[in-house]
Scaffold this active site. Sequence first.
Site, PDB file in Angstrom:
ATOM      1  N   SER A  45      -1.001  -3.411  -0.263  1.00 36.36           N
ATOM      2  CA  SER A  45      -0.989  -2.630   0.975  1.00 36.36           C
ATOM      3  C   SER A  45       0.188  -2.943   1.885  1.00 36.36           C
ATOM      4  O   SER A  45       0.506  -2.157   2.777  1.00 36.36           O
ATOM      5  CB  SER A  45      -2.300  -2.845   1.742  1.00 36.36           C
ATOM      6  N   LYS A 106      -2.026  -7.191   7.941  1.00 41.27           N
ATOM      7  CA  LYS A 106      -1.351  -5.933   8.261  1.00 41.27           C
ATOM      8  C   LYS A 106      -0.298  -6.211   9.330  1.00 41.27           C
ATOM      9  O   LYS A 106      -0.144  -7.325   9.815  1.00 41.27           O
ATOM     10  CB  LYS A 106      -2.341  -4.880   8.786  1.00 41.27           C
ATOM     11  N   SER A 197      -3.006   1.841   1.952  1.00 41.71           N
ATOM     12  CA  SER A 197      -3.439   0.819   2.895  1.00 41.71           C
ATOM     13  C   SER A 197      -4.652   1.287   3.677  1.00 41.71           C
ATOM     14  O   SER A 197      -4.613   2.328   4.342  1.00 41.71           O
ATOM     15  CB  SER A 197      -2.307   0.480   3.866  1.00 41.71           C
TER      16      SER A 197
END
Length: 250
Positions: A45, A106, A197
């Site tokens: 991701s 992230k 993602s």
Amino acid sequence: MSVTDNKKAQEGGLGETVKVIVQALLLALVVRTLLFQPFNIPSGSMMNTLLIGDYLFVSKYSYGYSRYSFPFGLAPFSGRIWSAEPERGDVVVFKLPSDNSTDYIKRVIGLPGDEIQMIDGALHINGTPVKRERISDFVEKDSFGVSQPVARFRETLPNGVSYDTLDLNARGFGDNTKVFKVPAGHYFMMGDNRDNSSDSRVESSVGYVPFENLVGRAEVIFFSVSDGQPAWMFWQWPWTVRWDRMFTPL
């Protein structure tokens, strides 16, 4: 030396060994809890910033400490102490809001009060499109070793932080979204591999991430092995280790 003296010496030596082991374990626990914690990347991701098989250190002190900074969430306080807010563009490990136990990694895209929207694959922050430049393709290999080029863009946030994003699909699921208004005390997270993602665009699984859920900031890749190769097989390292990714800052 008598048998008794010899036995006492052996017991003393064993006691010292146990003492050293306990001290080493306590030191490792303190370092892991308060300073740096290692993480490995299990998914794509965050490609191409982070690849499957990357191992990285996350600084636990960067944003202060909450209960999620401690093993099993056991902390002698509530809220967050010695807190410092993340900056836009930081790569952050956080606890998934929907279960508060799963670690996600992230990039911080939206700060409290921001309005975030994707329009035709382009990121917009507070109504303004983020600078996005087409650069050379990222080339990855599938499970059969066949090379596949992927469209790559250089994105630059308003504070000057630049990074690469991948565009697997010109009409991906998250290429067009509603306007997300980031609540106070929360952050909007997105993966660099935009079409692969699960991030804050998916409200049912991630959504807005509370400040308390932040574990730390990713600092450096300290080890990396090819996708699918076990890191413990040290005899294969000459061929499986990605030497060019060692000690890459994030």
